[in-house]
Design a protein around this motif. Structure first.
Motif, PDB file in Angstrom:
ATOM      1  N   CYS A  51      -4.394  31.715   5.001  1.00 17.22           N
ATOM      2  CA  CYS A  51      -4.432  31.466   3.552  1.00 17.22           C
ATOM      3  C   CYS A  51      -5.576  32.240   2.900  1.00 17.22           C
ATOM      4  CB  CYS A  51      -4.554  29.966   3.280  1.00 17.22           C
ATOM      5  SG  CYS A  51      -3.055  29.044   3.721  1.00 17.22           S
ATOM      6  N   TRP A  52      -6.706  32.317   3.564  1.00 21.43           N
ATOM      7  CA  TRP A  52      -7.836  33.092   3.052  1.00 21.43           C
ATOM      8  C   TRP A  52      -7.450  34.563   2.948  1.00 21.43           C
ATOM      9  CZ3 TRP A  52     -11.690  33.455   0.118  1.00 21.43           C
ATOM     10  CH2 TRP A  52     -12.696  34.404   0.284  1.00 21.43           C
ATOM     11  N   ASN A  53      -6.737  35.083   3.949  1.00 29.19           N
ATOM     12  CA  ASN A  53      -6.306  36.484   3.917  1.00 29.19           C
ATOM     13  C   ASN A  53      -5.287  36.727   2.808  1.00 29.19           C
ATOM     14  OD1 ASN A  53      -7.988  37.348   5.965  1.00 29.19           O
ATOM     15  ND2 ASN A  53      -6.552  36.727   7.546  1.00 29.19           N
ATOM     16  N   ILE A  54      -4.434  35.742   2.536  1.00 30.29           N
ATOM     17  CA  ILE A  54      -3.506  35.856   1.408  1.00 30.29           C
ATOM     18  C   ILE A  54      -4.296  35.973   0.107  1.00 30.29           C
ATOM     19  CG2 ILE A  54      -1.805  34.592   0.026  1.00 30.29           C
ATOM     20  CD1 ILE A  54      -0.729  33.454   2.710  1.00 30.29           C
ATOM     21  N   LEU A  55      -5.293  35.120  -0.066  1.00 26.98           N
ATOM     22  CA  LEU A  55      -6.118  35.165  -1.283  1.00 26.98           C
ATOM     23  C   LEU A  55      -6.868  36.492  -1.403  1.00 26.98           C
ATOM     24  CD1 LEU A  55      -7.559  31.538  -1.389  1.00 26.98           C
ATOM     25  CD2 LEU A  55      -5.903  32.552  -2.962  1.00 26.98           C
ATOM     26  N   LYS A  56      -7.459  36.955  -0.297  1.00 29.56           N
ATOM     27  CA  LYS A  56      -8.189  38.239  -0.340  1.00 29.56           C
ATOM     28  C   LYS A  56      -7.255  39.369  -0.751  1.00 29.56           C
ATOM     29  CE  LYS A  56      -9.847  38.699   3.722  1.00 29.56           C
ATOM     30  NZ  LYS A  56     -10.560  39.123   4.932  1.00 29.56           N
ATOM     31  N   THR A  57      -6.046  39.393  -0.190  1.00 28.44           N
ATOM     32  CA  THR A  57      -5.076  40.434  -0.513  1.00 28.44           C
ATOM     33  C   THR A  57      -4.663  40.335  -1.974  1.00 28.44           C
ATOM     34  OG1 THR A  57      -4.284  40.388   1.770  1.00 28.44           O
ATOM     35  CG2 THR A  57      -2.866  41.456   0.141  1.00 28.44           C
ATOM     36  N   PHE A  58      -4.408  39.118  -2.440  1.00 25.48           N
ATOM     37  CA  PHE A  58      -4.041  38.900  -3.844  1.00 25.48           C
ATOM     38  C   PHE A  58      -5.119  39.449  -4.773  1.00 25.48           C
ATOM     39  CE2 PHE A  58      -4.443  36.281  -7.674  1.00 25.48           C
ATOM     40  CZ  PHE A  58      -3.206  36.500  -8.263  1.00 25.48           C
ATOM     41  N   PHE A  59      -6.383  39.095  -4.525  1.00 19.48           N
ATOM     42  CA  PHE A  59      -7.469  39.539  -5.394  1.00 19.48           C
ATOM     43  C   PHE A  59      -7.720  41.039  -5.292  1.00 19.48           C
ATOM     44  CE2 PHE A  59      -8.759  34.969  -5.148  1.00 19.48           C
ATOM     45  CZ  PHE A  59      -8.482  34.691  -6.482  1.00 19.48           C
ATOM     46  N   ALA A  60      -7.454  41.632  -4.141  1.00 26.67           N
ATOM     47  CA  ALA A  60      -7.616  43.080  -3.994  1.00 26.67           C
ATOM     48  C   ALA A  60      -6.567  43.837  -4.797  1.00 26.67           C
ATOM     49  CB  ALA A  60      -7.531  43.472  -2.514  1.00 26.67           C
ATOM     50  N   GLN A  61      -5.405  43.207  -5.006  1.00 27.24           N
ATOM     51  CA  GLN A  61      -4.305  43.870  -5.710  1.00 27.24           C
ATOM     52  C   GLN A  61      -4.161  43.435  -7.167  1.00 27.24           C
ATOM     53  OE1 GLN A  61      -0.697  43.431  -3.416  1.00 27.24           O
ATOM     54  NE2 GLN A  61      -1.661  44.203  -1.565  1.00 27.24           N
ATOM     55  N   ASN A  62      -4.915  42.427  -7.572  1.00 29.74           N
ATOM     56  CA  ASN A  62      -4.812  41.886  -8.930  1.00 29.74           C
ATOM     57  C   ASN A  62      -6.203  41.694  -9.508  1.00 29.74           C
ATOM     58  OD1 ASN A  62      -1.790  40.994  -9.198  1.00 29.74           O
ATOM     59  ND2 ASN A  62      -2.446  40.346  -7.175  1.00 29.74           N
ATOM     60  N   GLU A  63      -6.326  41.896 -10.789  1.00 30.39           N
ATOM     61  CA  GLU A  63      -7.621  41.709 -11.434  1.00 30.39           C
ATOM     62  C   GLU A  63      -7.812  40.289 -11.958  1.00 30.39           C
ATOM     63  OE1 GLU A  63      -8.470  44.748 -14.280  1.00 30.39           O
ATOM     64  OE2 GLU A  63      -7.953  46.343 -12.887  1.00 30.39           O
ATOM     65  N   GLU A  64      -6.796  39.440 -11.768  1.00 31.18           N
ATOM     66  CA  GLU A  64      -6.876  38.061 -12.249  1.00 31.18           C
ATOM     67  C   GLU A  64      -7.948  37.287 -11.496  1.00 31.18           C
ATOM     68  OE1 GLU A  64      -3.133  35.954 -12.534  1.00 31.18           O
ATOM     69  OE2 GLU A  64      -2.102  37.869 -12.384  1.00 31.18           O
ATOM     70  N   GLU A  65      -8.732  36.526 -12.223  1.00 26.70           N
ATOM     71  CA  GLU A  65      -9.702  35.640 -11.593  1.00 26.70           C
ATOM     72  C   GLU A  65      -9.154  34.227 -11.518  1.00 26.70           C
ATOM     73  OE1 GLU A  65     -13.709  35.799 -12.963  1.00 26.70           O
ATOM     74  OE2 GLU A  65     -13.669  37.970 -13.142  1.00 26.70           O
TER      75      GLU A  65
END
Length: 108
Positions: A51-65
């Motif tokens: 789940c942490w890796n999913i979040l890291k990938t999401f934030f790396a590909q999106n500028e949403e906070e």
């Protein structure tokens, strides 16, 4: 705004609930622990490594906070599920899917 955040990767000594998928983090399982002060409030979060890796990938590909579980679920479906032959008839929760876990699993 983050004042101070500490990230660690301990082995669970007791049962925790993942703050992304709401699944159980069982004793002996390595997980991500995030604690600190954000916007003046103390936080303590726990995530499965996947789940942490999913979040890291999401934030790396999106500028949403700002995000919520539905946003992350849609990201997972767009990233992994859309390429699966069974995605239209699948009733599997994405966070429990072996293809999702295999894609986002990473040794820490």
């Amino acid at each position: 705004m983050s004042d101070l955040v500490n990230i660690e990767f301990p082995k669970a000594r007791k049962t925790y609930t993942c703050d992304l998928c709401d699944g159980e983090i069982t004793p002996g399982t390595k997980y991500m622990s995030q604690s600190g002060k954000v916007d003046g409030k103390f936080i303590k979060l726990h995530y499965h490594l996947t789940c942490w890796n999913i979040l890291k990938t999401f934030f790396a590909q999106n500028e949403e906070e700002d995000w919520d579980e539905d946003t992350i679920l849609q990201f997972v479906k767009d990233t992994i599920c859309s390429g699966c032959d069974e995605h239209k008839s699948c009733t599997y929760p994405p966070f429990d899917c072996d293809q999702v876990k295999d894609h986002f699993e990473e040794g820490i």
